[in-house]
Scaffold this active site. Structure first.
Site, PDB file in Angstrom:
ATOM      1  N   GLY B   9      52.779  31.233  32.986  1.00  0.00           N
ATOM      2  CA  GLY B   9      53.143  31.178  32.106  1.00  0.00           C
ATOM      3  C   GLY B   9      53.806  32.963  32.489  1.00  0.00           C
ATOM      4  O   GLY B   9      54.029  32.993  33.945  1.00  0.00           O
ATOM      5  N   SER B  13      51.505  37.636  30.662  1.00  0.00           N
ATOM      6  CA  SER B  13      51.333  37.054  29.647  1.00  0.00           C
ATOM      7  C   SER B  13      49.423  36.487  29.752  1.00  0.00           C
ATOM      8  O   SER B  13      48.879  35.644  29.280  1.00  0.00           O
ATOM      9  CB  SER B  13      52.452  35.185  29.905  1.00  0.00           C
ATOM     10  OG  SER B  13      51.145  35.008  31.061  1.00  0.00           O
ATOM     11  N   LYS B  15      47.597  35.413  32.073  1.00  0.00           N
ATOM     12  CA  LYS B  15      47.525  33.938  33.259  1.00  0.00           C
ATOM     13  C   LYS B  15      46.375  34.253  34.109  1.00  0.00           C
ATOM     14  O   LYS B  15      45.616  33.170  34.310  1.00  0.00           O
ATOM     15  CB  LYS B  15      48.790  33.359  33.852  1.00  0.00           C
ATOM     16  CG  LYS B  15      49.528  34.786  34.706  1.00  0.00           C
ATOM     17  CD  LYS B  15      50.938  33.460  34.685  1.00  0.00           C
ATOM     18  CE  LYS B  15      51.686  34.588  35.594  1.00  0.00           C
ATOM     19  NZ  LYS B  15      52.024  35.884  35.684  1.00  0.00           N
ATOM     20  N   SER B  16      46.352  35.159  35.076  1.00  0.00           N
ATOM     21  CA  SER B  16      45.782  35.702  35.700  1.00  0.00           C
ATOM     22  C   SER B  16      43.843  36.377  35.331  1.00  0.00           C
ATOM     23  O   SER B  16      43.560  35.379  35.448  1.00  0.00           O
ATOM     24  CB  SER B  16      45.839  37.085  36.789  1.00  0.00           C
ATOM     25  OG  SER B  16      46.685  36.647  37.415  1.00  0.00           O
ATOM     26  N   THR B  35      47.464  36.773  48.089  1.00  0.00           N
ATOM     27  CA  THR B  35      49.237  36.467  48.517  1.00  0.00           C
ATOM     28  C   THR B  35      49.824  37.485  48.711  1.00  0.00           C
ATOM     29  O   THR B  35      50.326  37.246  49.224  1.00  0.00           O
ATOM     30  CB  THR B  35      49.572  34.777  47.931  1.00  0.00           C
ATOM     31  OG1 THR B  35      50.011  35.191  46.420  1.00  0.00           O
ATOM     32  CG2 THR B  35      48.818  34.108  47.783  1.00  0.00           C
ATOM     33  N   HIS B  50      43.782  45.150  38.930  1.00  0.00           N
ATOM     34  CA  HIS B  50      43.391  43.460  39.278  1.00  0.00           C
ATOM     35  C   HIS B  50      41.357  43.333  40.449  1.00  0.00           C
ATOM     36  O   HIS B  50      40.939  43.009  38.933  1.00  0.00           O
ATOM     37  CB  HIS B  50      44.027  42.957  40.016  1.00  0.00           C
ATOM     38  CG  HIS B  50      45.594  42.812  38.644  1.00  0.00           C
ATOM     39  ND1 HIS B  50      45.803  41.150  39.312  1.00  0.00           N
ATOM     40  CD2 HIS B  50      45.590  43.268  37.793  1.00  0.00           C
ATOM     41  CE1 HIS B  50      47.269  41.398  38.277  1.00  0.00           C
ATOM     42  NE2 HIS B  50      46.622  42.431  37.868  1.00  0.00           N
ATOM     43  N   ARG B  51      41.583  44.289  40.927  1.00  0.00           N
ATOM     44  CA  ARG B  51      40.183  44.675  41.280  1.00  0.00           C
ATOM     45  C   ARG B  51      39.012  44.625  40.743  1.00  0.00           C
ATOM     46  O   ARG B  51      38.295  44.198  40.872  1.00  0.00           O
ATOM     47  CB  ARG B  51      40.514  45.107  42.543  1.00  0.00           C
ATOM     48  CG  ARG B  51      39.151  44.512  43.603  1.00  0.00           C
ATOM     49  CD  ARG B  51      39.455  46.241  45.080  1.00  0.00           C
ATOM     50  NE  ARG B  51      40.305  45.230  46.127  1.00  0.00           N
ATOM     51  CZ  ARG B  51      40.385  44.569  47.427  1.00  0.00           C
ATOM     52  NH1 ARG B  51      39.697  46.320  48.134  1.00  0.00           N
ATOM     53  NH2 ARG B  51      41.551  44.720  47.385  1.00  0.00           N
ATOM     54  N   VAL B  52      39.318  46.069  40.761  1.00  0.00           N
ATOM     55  CA  VAL B  52      38.153  46.275  38.972  1.00  0.00           C
ATOM     56  C   VAL B  52      38.161  45.527  37.873  1.00  0.00           C
ATOM     57  O   VAL B  52      36.865  45.153  37.209  1.00  0.00           O
ATOM     58  CB  VAL B  52      38.237  47.310  38.266  1.00  0.00           C
ATOM     59  CG1 VAL B  52      38.310  47.986  37.651  1.00  0.00           C
ATOM     60  CG2 VAL B  52      38.463  48.191  39.541  1.00  0.00           C
TER      61      VAL B  52
END
Lengths: 168, 168, 168
Positions: B9, B13, B15-16, B35, B50-52
């Site tokens: 995406g 968007s 996607k994650s 990565t 993102h980690r939270v």
């Protein structure tokens, strides 16, 4: 509660025409909420051509920033077309305003509307990462706004070459 | 053989988040294979957020280049989320390494995994041709990598406004 | 009347390979109508690789501008692959020609073909607005051309990671 439809797609994908057709097919006198501020000839030409293409019978509201107010004030009068979230977002960002609370207020406003709302937005995140930091910030913000509006929408359509793909 | 899922995406968007939800719904303790190499504050902020958002319970593996090794070493332990192929590819290209044998090794590694793998990638080829030759080379390489991974995948999803469209 | 198929997608999305497979599956000797004018080594390499990938058995027509003539002259001989509308359009724009009447003539020509035509085109409008006015004009023109061809097409496919999504 009114139906909420998000119509997204690339530039010149036919998303506005498709969204207009969706609104025209709904009962009641249609309202066009334009978020553009025509600042140059290219833009003024486009706005004029769109107006001709839509044809008569539309009530026009021009509101570059206060979309929540425009929705609340026009509620009950017929289906609304918001064209488009991309210009609305860029108007906020270029005015140096914080777009996140505005996006939250917008989703809350959408949920309280009685008459339907069809919103047009752009896909801007499928190219190479822009070198310019402001462009990167805009692309991130647009992605978030699309996700938030999609979450409260009853229907989401992605338009490719003038043809809608139903994603919700 | 483990299930292979490609989630693609545009930027922002959703996607994650969608890929994380797919992994969380699979049995076993989830493994996050990051990565990214956080090189500036913008990136560090994003990684921390993102980690939270992922919440506890994930094993984190940070591997900017040797994705094949990371997959082989983590196999059997639970479903893996690879986030993302775009950074992995750009790490290889910026390190001046030849990405084609790496992409071949990756598809071979995917086919031998026992536990599932959900891979996130970006669509970067739907804008205007970039003026910069390196950006053009990257966009071509990303397109090829997506095609090769899609060929060995059991499922491919294209995410628009947070919503998945099944393409395989 | 022959079947008209539009295959659209991003750069390196696998759209040409998919379109070639569509043409190969049609009865009759296939004709490849190339709109490229190889002007640099990058382009010449790509054209040579594509020729090898297609394999023998194709008749090649190279026609950067007069696509209508190429279609009319090759009609009846077998299915045609037009690769691609993006280069054809950019050839017209860079030659300073008015693309709108050309696009109208193209849709009219498609409707009178007896043998099938599969046309490849690019999605170029899903990135950030280009700063360059010519790039903006090109992206608008490409969007319009895709919409017009999609309107007369019997089938439209949007290719993501080598996989077609049917949109018409």
């Amino acid at each position: 509660m009114g139906r909420i439809v998000l119509v997204t797609g690339g530039a010149r994908s036919g998303k506005s025409s498709h969204a207009e057709a969706r609104v025209r097919a709904m009962p009641g006198a249609p309202v066009y909420i334009a978020t553009s501020e025509p600042q140059d000839d290219e833009m003024r030409d486009r706005v004029a051509r769109h107006r001709v293409a839509r044809g008569p019978g539309w009530t026009l509201i021009e509101e570059p920033l206060d979309l929540v107010g425009a929705l609340d004030r026009s509620d009950g009068a017929g289906p609304r077309l918001v064209d488009c979230l991309t210009l609305w977002l860029s108007n906020h960002m270029f005015a140096g305003r914080d777009w996140e609370p505005e996006a939250e207020a917008l989703t809350a406003a959408l949920l309280r509307q009685q008459a339907p709302v069809v919103l047009v937005s752009n896909e801007v995140g499928m190219g190479i990462v822009p070198e310019n930091a402001l462009a990167r910030a805009f692309r991130d913000a647009q992605g978030w706004v699309n996700q938030r509006v999609a979450k409260v929408a009853d229907e989401v359509e992605f338009v490719v070459s003038g043809l809608p793909l139903r994603v919700k």
